[in-house]
Design an enzyme around this catalytic site. Structure first.
Site, PDB file in Angstrom:
ATOM      1  N   CYS B  84       9.892  53.824  15.011  1.00  0.00           N
ATOM      2  CA  CYS B  84      10.397  54.111  16.363  1.00  0.00           C
ATOM      3  C   CYS B  84       9.394  54.921  17.175  1.00  0.00           C
ATOM      4  O   CYS B  84       9.583  55.125  18.373  1.00  0.00           O
ATOM      5  CB  CYS B  84      11.725  54.833  16.285  1.00  0.00           C
ATOM      6  SG  CYS B  84      12.688  54.370  14.835  1.00  0.00           S
ATOM      7  N   SER B 209      22.028  54.659  20.140  1.00  0.00           N
ATOM      8  CA  SER B 209      21.266  53.903  21.119  1.00  0.00           C
ATOM      9  C   SER B 209      21.529  52.421  20.877  1.00  0.00           C
ATOM     10  O   SER B 209      21.809  52.014  19.756  1.00  0.00           O
ATOM     11  CB  SER B 209      19.779  54.222  21.004  1.00  0.00           C
ATOM     12  OG  SER B 209      19.336  54.058  19.678  1.00  0.00           O
ATOM     13  N   ILE B 211      20.648  48.270  20.695  1.00  0.00           N
ATOM     14  CA  ILE B 211      19.541  47.432  20.212  1.00  0.00           C
ATOM     15  C   ILE B 211      18.990  46.721  21.453  1.00  0.00           C
ATOM     16  O   ILE B 211      19.704  45.933  22.078  1.00  0.00           O
ATOM     17  CB  ILE B 211      20.052  46.447  19.141  1.00  0.00           C
ATOM     18  CG1 ILE B 211      20.590  47.229  17.933  1.00  0.00           C
ATOM     19  CG2 ILE B 211      18.942  45.478  18.737  1.00  0.00           C
ATOM     20  CD1 ILE B 211      21.334  46.368  16.914  1.00  0.00           C
ATOM     21  N   LYS B 330      19.470  56.656  24.185  1.00  0.00           N
ATOM     22  CA  LYS B 330      20.900  56.403  24.054  1.00  0.00           C
ATOM     23  C   LYS B 330      21.413  55.379  25.063  1.00  0.00           C
ATOM     24  O   LYS B 330      22.216  54.514  24.724  1.00  0.00           O
ATOM     25  CB  LYS B 330      21.669  57.731  24.204  1.00  0.00           C
ATOM     26  CG  LYS B 330      23.158  57.592  24.360  1.00  0.00           C
ATOM     27  CD  LYS B 330      23.803  57.017  23.107  1.00  0.00           C
ATOM     28  CE  LYS B 330      25.156  56.407  23.386  1.00  0.00           C
ATOM     29  NZ  LYS B 330      25.102  55.032  23.909  1.00  0.00           N
ATOM     30  N   HIS B 334      16.381  51.456  23.555  1.00  0.00           N
ATOM     31  CA  HIS B 334      15.389  51.882  22.562  1.00  0.00           C
ATOM     32  C   HIS B 334      14.716  50.670  21.913  1.00  0.00           C
ATOM     33  O   HIS B 334      14.937  50.384  20.746  1.00  0.00           O
ATOM     34  CB  HIS B 334      16.094  52.768  21.528  1.00  0.00           C
ATOM     35  CG  HIS B 334      15.202  53.326  20.456  1.00  0.00           C
ATOM     36  ND1 HIS B 334      13.842  53.522  20.630  1.00  0.00           N
ATOM     37  CD2 HIS B 334      15.487  53.731  19.199  1.00  0.00           C
ATOM     38  CE1 HIS B 334      13.341  54.010  19.504  1.00  0.00           C
ATOM     39  NE2 HIS B 334      14.309  54.147  18.629  1.00  0.00           N
TER      40      HIS B 334
END
Ligand SMILES: [Zn+2]
Lengths: 126, 386
Positions: B84, B209, B211, B330, B334
């Protein structure tokens, strides 16, 4: 449009870790300790990066521990299409922190007895 | 760093479930905006660093197609990955190429198209974001599970509550509603967060968060290039990095991320900035507990008091340190590879005072990005200033 599916089948090496997987079948949790510097590894390691030795011994971990934290898995990933399960981290009497599935009503700080279900470490809430 | 490095161009796509584009078109949205923003063409770019985790898309080697589509053939010899924090790893690589004197103008692109696979496949891939054999294989951990282990421990040790965590979600959605590039633009209430479906208790759907698909880009330049181009730079004042064990159980403590603390300490010392100097921050709120831990790991709040900072509204617009006014991971979304560069995009927009309805008021123009990879496996903190 639909893409071409990618099927991945894995052949995972567990050479040198047979003691761990055999232990699971017998309800025991085994790990490695470096004979030279005394470092305990969990997950077990065949090699000791601390002193560069590969002279390791297998030790059986003590079965009493305490719940450090946990989570109840509600939405499951591929491969675990089953009932909810509780993933926990337990600190045992050897001061080793292990991941396990918790059985019983979990709470941080509660005592557990470590065992296995043949495939993984289980912490049974005392 | 040997030489000063500036950000002279930024771009970001709309985040969301982007069924309207493939990975190439999605990438171009960010690259195009960054080139126009900097007033440059591809000819001016000496090196292009691509960040993408890629595992959830059909293009598992996405750098060449994305590079070709964007007119960057010949400039793109590397793709980096740090889960990430992949976008920050790309920025880190690009910044170092400039700082070392190897190149004067370097582009970093980050992108991921995560919605080409279904949620159960996505959870199985994310669940491998640790240590496959010793975690996922035996215990079916999902990515939310790892952060949930932190949340449960933080609740037990410091009395943080599910309501506290819900406040981070409410804040994120409120600001995302003002960001037209955000994935989730609906507002939510504390009650709605608390009642949302548990994913991996105590983490619920509205603590998580989404997808997302998305891309972001930034162009970094040397002081010489800034002078020649008469650019309006935002300077990279310092970078810090950190990393931690693959197995979450091996960390010994589950109330904060050591990688992030280490990264913050290095970033503060290299930039000569202290936590109280930071006026604006993007923090890695992949789950609501992560925002609370970030406040503590970055030194904005004392250990265990992160939730209080949130409750007191100190991280709102014009608060002591404004956090994630573009909606955060969030609610803005993300897309893993894009996130770190989207953070740089956001902080640069804020420092240039181009943030429209969510413009924070600055005194000293100091901003920071906090980008965590995996469940604290990697971390990058970057301090930016005008
Ligand atoms: Zn040793």
């Amino acid at each position: 449009m639909e893409g071409i599916p990618l099927f991945l089948k894995y052949d995972v090496s567990i050479q040198g870790y047979e003691r761990f997987w055999e232990g699971l079948k017998a309800g025991e949790v085994w790990t490695t300790k470096c004979k030279k510097c005394g470092t305990i590894y969990y997950p077990p390691q065949r090699d000791c990066p601390n002193c560069l030795s590969s002279d390791m011994e297998w030790i059986k971990l003590k079965e009493n521990g305490k719940i450090m934290t946990f989570s109840i898995v509600k939405q499951k990933p591929q491969g675990f299409d089953q009932e909810d399960y509780v993933v926990g981290i337990v600190r045992n009497e050897d001061n080793v922190d292990l991941m396990c599935w918790l059985k019983g009503i979990p709470k941080v700080g509660k005592d557990v007895k470590l065992t296995t279900d043949g495939k993984r470490v289980i912490g049974v809430v005392v | 760093m040997n030489k000063r490095v500036a950000v002279i161009g930024i771009g970001s796509s709309k985040f969301g479930r982007r069924n309207d584009v493939g990975i190439r078109e999605l990438t171009w949205e960010a690259v195009r905006e960054a080139l126009i923003d900097a007033g440059l063409t591809q000819k001016d770019i000496q090196l292009n660093v691509i960040g993408s985790t890629a595992y959830r898309g059909t293009e598992i080697y996405p750098a060449p197609p994305a590079s070709e589509y964007s007119g960057l053939v010949g400039k793109s010899p590397i793709r980096v990955e740090a889960a990430c924090a992949t976008g920050s790893a790309a920025a880190f690589t690009a910044i170092n190429a400039v700082a070392s004197g190897m190149a004067d103008i370097v582009l970093a692109i980050g992108f991921d198209k995560m919605t080409e696979v279904d949620t159960s496949a996505s959870l199985a891939i994310g669940g491998r974001g640790g240590n496959y054999l010793w975690e996922f294989h035996m215990y079916g951990t999902t990515f939310p599970t790892y952060y949930a282990l932190y949340a449960t421990r933080h609740m037990a040790v410091y009395g943080t509550t599910e309501e506290d965590m819900a406040l981070a979600s409410v804040k994120a959605h409120k600001y995302a509603s003002l960001n037209e590039k955000a994935h989730l633009r609906n507002k939510v209430t504390v009650e709605e967060v608390l009642k949302s479906r548990p994913i991996s208790w105590p983490i619920k759907l509205l603590d998580s968060s989404p997808i997302s698909d998305g891309s972001s880009a930034a162009i970094f330049a040397s002081e010489d290039a800034v002078r020649k181009l008469h650019a309006e730079p935002v300077w990279v004042k310092g970078i810090g990095y950190g990393s931690d064990t693959s197995s979450i159980a091996s960390r010994g403590e589950w109330t904060g991320l050591k990688a992030a603390k280490d990264a913050a300490a290095m970033a503060y010392s290299s930039s000569h900035v202290s936590p109280t100097d930071v006026e604006y921050a993007t923090v890695h709120d992949c789950f609501t507990i992560a925002e609370i831990m970030a406040y503590e790991d970055l030194g904005f709040a004392e250990k265990g008091k992160g939730a209080k900072l949130l409750r007191d509204g100190q991280t709102e617009k014009d608060g002591k340190v404004a956090v994630n006014l573009f909606g955060g991971l969030k609610a803005k979304g993300h897309p893993l590879g894009a996130t770190g560069l989207a953070m740089i995009y956001e902080v640069v927009k804020q420092l240039r005072e181009e943030a429209g309805p969510v413009q924070h008021s600055f005194k000293n123009y100091i901003g920071l990005t906090h980008n965590v990879g995996g469940t604290g496996h990697y971390a990058y903190v970057t301090v930016l200033g005008r």
